[in-house]
Design a protein around this motif. Structure first.
Motif, PDB file in Angstrom:
ATOM      1  N   ARG A 151       0.833  -1.212   0.000  1.00 50.98           N
ATOM      2  CA  ARG A 151       0.000   0.000   0.000  1.00 50.98           C
ATOM      3  C   ARG A 151       0.862   1.255   0.000  1.00 50.98           C
ATOM      4  NH1 ARG A 151      -4.910  -0.069   4.156  1.00 50.98           N
ATOM      5  NH2 ARG A 151      -5.126   1.924   3.090  1.00 50.98           N
ATOM      6  N   GLN A 152       0.456   2.227  -0.819  1.00 53.45           N
ATOM      7  CA  GLN A 152       1.160   3.505  -0.917  1.00 53.45           C
ATOM      8  C   GLN A 152       0.164   4.663  -0.861  1.00 53.45           C
ATOM      9  OE1 GLN A 152       4.616   4.119  -1.270  1.00 53.45           O
ATOM     10  NE2 GLN A 152       4.710   1.976  -0.594  1.00 53.45           N
ATOM     11  N   PRO A 153       0.243   5.567   0.125  1.00 51.58           N
ATOM     12  CA  PRO A 153       1.137   5.493   1.294  1.00 51.58           C
ATOM     13  C   PRO A 153       0.576   4.495   2.305  1.00 51.58           C
ATOM     14  CG  PRO A 153      -0.243   7.416   1.465  1.00 51.58           C
ATOM     15  CD  PRO A 153      -0.581   6.783   0.136  1.00 51.58           C
ATOM     16  N   ALA A 154       1.469   3.926   3.109  1.00 49.66           N
ATOM     17  CA  ALA A 154       1.077   2.915   4.085  1.00 49.66           C
ATOM     18  C   ALA A 154       1.249   3.459   5.495  1.00 49.66           C
ATOM     19  CB  ALA A 154       1.926   1.655   3.909  1.00 49.66           C
ATOM     20  N   GLY A 155       0.212   3.246   6.327  1.00 49.90           N
ATOM     21  CA  GLY A 155       0.327   3.621   7.726  1.00 49.90           C
ATOM     22  C   GLY A 155       1.207   2.636   8.473  1.00 49.90           C
ATOM     23  N   LEU A 156       1.716   3.070   9.615  1.00 45.76           N
ATOM     24  CA  LEU A 156       2.631   2.235  10.384  1.00 45.76           C
ATOM     25  C   LEU A 156       1.975   0.929  10.802  1.00 45.76           C
ATOM     26  CD1 LEU A 156       5.395   1.960  11.726  1.00 45.76           C
ATOM     27  CD2 LEU A 156       4.451   3.119  13.732  1.00 45.76           C
ATOM     28  N   TYR A 157       0.726   0.982  11.266  1.00 49.55           N
ATOM     29  CA  TYR A 157       0.068  -0.229  11.735  1.00 49.55           C
ATOM     30  C   TYR A 157      -0.268  -1.175  10.582  1.00 49.55           C
ATOM     31  CZ  TYR A 157      -0.210   1.997  16.285  1.00 49.55           C
ATOM     32  OH  TYR A 157       0.111   2.578  17.472  1.00 49.55           O
ATOM     33  N   VAL A 158      -0.504  -0.604   9.405  1.00 50.94           N
ATOM     34  CA  VAL A 158      -0.722  -1.454   8.228  1.00 50.94           C
ATOM     35  C   VAL A 158       0.552  -2.244   7.919  1.00 50.94           C
ATOM     36  CG1 VAL A 158      -1.171  -1.455   5.747  1.00 50.94           C
ATOM     37  CG2 VAL A 158      -2.492   0.042   7.252  1.00 50.94           C
ATOM     38  N   LEU A 159       1.706  -1.593   8.029  1.00 49.85           N
ATOM     39  CA  LEU A 159       2.978  -2.289   7.810  1.00 49.85           C
ATOM     40  C   LEU A 159       3.196  -3.364   8.873  1.00 49.85           C
ATOM     41  CD1 LEU A 159       5.333   0.701   6.895  1.00 49.85           C
ATOM     42  CD2 LEU A 159       4.284  -0.953   5.347  1.00 49.85           C
ATOM     43  N   TYR A 160       2.836  -3.065  10.112  1.00 50.82           N
ATOM     44  CA  TYR A 160       2.968  -4.057  11.188  1.00 50.82           C
ATOM     45  C   TYR A 160       2.127  -5.296  10.887  1.00 50.82           C
ATOM     46  CZ  TYR A 160       5.412  -0.869  14.403  1.00 50.82           C
ATOM     47  OH  TYR A 160       6.325  -0.055  15.007  1.00 50.82           O
ATOM     48  N   VAL A 161       0.867  -5.072  10.537  1.00 55.33           N
ATOM     49  CA  VAL A 161      -0.034  -6.199  10.262  1.00 55.33           C
ATOM     50  C   VAL A 161       0.473  -7.006   9.071  1.00 55.33           C
ATOM     51  CG1 VAL A 161      -2.377  -6.845   9.577  1.00 55.33           C
ATOM     52  CG2 VAL A 161      -2.038  -5.054  11.276  1.00 55.33           C
ATOM     53  N   GLY A 162       0.959  -6.304   8.030  1.00 56.70           N
ATOM     54  CA  GLY A 162       1.491  -7.004   6.870  1.00 56.70           C
ATOM     55  C   GLY A 162       2.682  -7.882   7.230  1.00 56.70           C
ATOM     56  N   GLN A 163       3.590  -7.344   8.036  1.00 54.84           N
ATOM     57  CA  GLN A 163       4.755  -8.127   8.459  1.00 54.84           C
ATOM     58  C   GLN A 163       4.339  -9.324   9.308  1.00 54.84           C
ATOM     59  OE1 GLN A 163       7.729  -7.941   7.440  1.00 54.84           O
ATOM     60  NE2 GLN A 163       8.586  -5.890   7.346  1.00 54.84           N
ATOM     61  N   LEU A 164       3.372  -9.129  10.194  1.00 50.21           N
ATOM     62  CA  LEU A 164       2.914 -10.221  11.052  1.00 50.21           C
ATOM     63  C   LEU A 164       2.275 -11.336  10.232  1.00 50.21           C
ATOM     64  CD1 LEU A 164       1.400  -8.218  14.054  1.00 50.21           C
ATOM     65  CD2 LEU A 164       3.533  -9.532  14.026  1.00 50.21           C
ATOM     66  N   ALA A 178      10.021  -0.711  -3.172  1.00 49.82           N
ATOM     67  CA  ALA A 178       9.595  -1.781  -2.272  1.00 49.82           C
ATOM     68  C   ALA A 178       8.153  -2.212  -2.531  1.00 49.82           C
ATOM     69  CB  ALA A 178       9.751  -1.323  -0.821  1.00 49.82           C
ATOM     70  N   TYR A 179       7.260  -1.265  -2.864  1.00 53.88           N
ATOM     71  CA  TYR A 179       5.868  -1.644  -3.057  1.00 53.88           C
ATOM     72  C   TYR A 179       5.693  -2.538  -4.283  1.00 53.88           C
ATOM     73  CZ  TYR A 179       5.210   1.814  -6.831  1.00 53.88           C
ATOM     74  OH  TYR A 179       5.285   2.516  -8.007  1.00 53.88           O
ATOM     75  N   VAL A 180       6.559  -2.386  -5.301  1.00 56.10           N
ATOM     76  CA  VAL A 180       6.505  -3.248  -6.473  1.00 56.10           C
ATOM     77  C   VAL A 180       6.953  -4.667  -6.102  1.00 56.10           C
ATOM     78  CG1 VAL A 180       7.364  -3.637  -8.814  1.00 56.10           C
ATOM     79  CG2 VAL A 180       6.904  -1.300  -8.016  1.00 56.10           C
ATOM     80  N   VAL A 181       7.994  -4.753  -5.278  1.00 55.75           N
ATOM     81  CA  VAL A 181       8.451  -6.053  -4.795  1.00 55.75           C
ATOM     82  C   VAL A 181       7.328  -6.755  -4.032  1.00 55.75           C
ATOM     83  CG1 VAL A 181      10.149  -7.264  -3.365  1.00 55.75           C
ATOM     84  CG2 VAL A 181      10.822  -5.224  -4.658  1.00 55.75           C
ATOM     85  N   ALA A 182       6.594  -5.992  -3.231  1.00 58.52           N
ATOM     86  CA  ALA A 182       5.486  -6.563  -2.467  1.00 58.52           C
ATOM     87  C   ALA A 182       4.398  -7.096  -3.389  1.00 58.52           C
ATOM     88  CB  ALA A 182       4.912  -5.520  -1.513  1.00 58.52           C
ATOM     89  N   TYR A 183       4.105  -6.384  -4.470  1.00 58.67           N
ATOM     90  CA  TYR A 183       3.121  -6.869  -5.441  1.00 58.67           C
ATOM     91  C   TYR A 183       3.586  -8.176  -6.089  1.00 58.67           C
ATOM     92  CZ  TYR A 183      -0.063  -2.842  -5.515  1.00 58.67           C
ATOM     93  OH  TYR A 183      -1.000  -1.893  -5.184  1.00 58.67           O
ATOM     94  N   VAL A 184       4.871  -8.247  -6.423  1.00 55.46           N
ATOM     95  CA  VAL A 184       5.415  -9.472  -7.025  1.00 55.46           C
ATOM     96  C   VAL A 184       5.253 -10.646  -6.063  1.00 55.46           C
ATOM     97  CG1 VAL A 184       7.514 -10.609  -7.843  1.00 55.46           C
ATOM     98  CG2 VAL A 184       7.038  -8.234  -8.498  1.00 55.46           C
TER      99      VAL A 184
END
Length: 418
Positions: A38-51, A107-113
């Motif tokens: 997600r762009q832009p991504a909130g901090l908690y969205v990044l946390y949930v994605g990593q988890l 980084a967001y393109v890598v995430a899509y891949v």
């Protein structure tokens, strides 16, 4: 989240099946990477994605190795090590590819891949591979098991363990077996390999097998290396991956134990040499520092990939009986994740307290791992899963005073005696 994913993978493997567990693994991975894109991504969205991605990694620790051991290599036990090691090879290839793509694109393109790969894996697994015949038979689904066996061209009988033989056509027996899973964990063909593999994985993590990977950038900068740290990291990742590919080839001729000797000895040498250089060299020649430190790091990655890192995880797929492979493997993998967390988080403090001596400690622990492998870890080369389980039971029967070391149960037929 990795330990939680490891614990969840066991019930998924045993209750829903090996194929379904492989498919489920990709769901949190796909969702997690989409959140990270997600762009832009909130901090908690990044946390949930990593988890979610961490949960997916935990879920993926045992299903593939169990499936490979049960279905792909039963006709050719000499190839089992080669195939079960593929889980570690592909995991490291994924990490290397992610770092490589991260150096080339946002980084967001890598995430899509990564999200696309997870979704594609879900579709391909669901449409292209059959369920494990031993698991289907254990559920009382004999017709499905025989069909799956024909698709996989498994020449040996479907059943791999003595317990599975008692389930022939009896779905009620399968239900009773699941309700007595705790009792099964107390039997020698289960608790012995669980204890051995938990200890093996403890030594693997304690000697820093994943520490250099986690702190590569900071470590190279702290040791005075002037070469681009990101370039060295990519080179180290490629070296580790190449060593694992070489390992998969060598496993067609050698067993896990023999290659573990080489890996542990080489790993220990790389750590001791690095510690000795840092403790003894007082000069400031950047060329010498670059050459010695980078050489030690690459040697460490090569020896790590040649056995110490992938072999314990590959053995999770072949040491446990079919009826408890999911639960037993997930418990051991969970403990490995806990050990990994402790090892990585403790390194900065050990570096402060011991200085370069921390690498000497890692080298000594690698030598201790070699001794453990030589004296305790069983040699599984050329054996079926049933034969491996029989070995653990036979050792117990000999200790209990069985006749000629032969273990017998009153309910066994003559063909089931071993």
């Amino acid at each position: 989240m990795m330990p939680i994913g490891c614990l969840l993978s066991g019930p998924l493997i045993d209750k829903l099946g090996r194929k379904t567990a492989l498919m489920v693994t990709n769901l949190p991975s796909c969702l997690g990477w989409l959140l990270l894109s997600r762009q832009p991504a909130g901090l908690y969205v990044l946390y949930v994605g990593q988890l979610l991605v961490g949960l997916s990694v935990g879920l993926s620790t045992t299903p593939a190795t169990v499936y490979a051991a049960e279905c792909i290599t039963v006709n050719y036990t000499g190839l089992r090590g080669c195939f079960t090691i593929m889980t570690s090879i592909m995991l490291n290839f994924g990490m290397f590819l992610t770092y490589l793509l991260g150096a080339l694109m946002p980084a967001y393109v890598v995430a899509y891949v990564a999200a696309f790969v997870s979704f594609a894996a879900f579709i391909f697994i669901g449409t292209l591979i059959p369920e494990s015949p031993p698991w289907l038979f254990g559920q009382g689904r004999r017709v499905d098991a025989e069909f799956s066996q024909r698709v996989l061209r498994i020449a040996q009988p479907i059943l791999q363990t003595r317990r599975a033989q008692s389930l022939d056509g009896d779905s009620a027996a399968a239900v009773r077996l699941r309700s007595r899973i705790v009792d099964r964990l107390a039997e020698p063909d289960v608790y012995k390999p669980m204890a051995i593999m938990t200890t093996f994985l403890f030594f693997q993590q304690a000697c820093g097998s994943f520490v250099l990977t986690a702190y590569m950038i900071q470590l190279l900068g702290g040791l005075g290396v002037t070469v681009d740290a990101y370039l060295v990291t990519l080179l180290a990742g490629f070296t580790n991956l190449a060593a694992m590919v070489l390992l998969s080839v060598l496993l067609t001729r050698f067993g896990f134990k023999q290659l573990s000797y080489v890996s542990c000895a080489g790993y220990a040498a790389s750590m001791v040499l690095l510690a000795a250089f840092l403790l003894c060299y007082g000069g400031g020649d950047s060329l010498v520092i670059n050459a010695v430190v980078i050489s030690c790091v690459l040697l460490n990655m090569a020896m790590n990939g040649l056995g110490l890192r992938p072999i314990p995880y590959a053995m999770l797929g072949e040491l446990f009986p079919t009826d408890v492979a999911g639960v037993a493997g997930s418990v051991v993998a969970c403990m490995s994740s806990v050990f990994n967390f402790v090892a990585i988080k403790s390194y900065p403090y050990l570096r402060i307290w011991l200085g370069p001596g921390v690498f000497a400690v890692y080298g000594a622990l690698a030598l201790l791992t070699l001794v453990f492998v030589a004296t305790i870890v069983p040699d599984t080369r050329g054996k079926t899963i049933k034969q491996i389980g029989d070995d653990f039971l036979r050792k117990k029967s000999t200790a209990d005073g069985g006749v000629d070391g032969v273990y017998r149960k009153k309910s066994c037929t003559a063909d089931e005696v071993f």
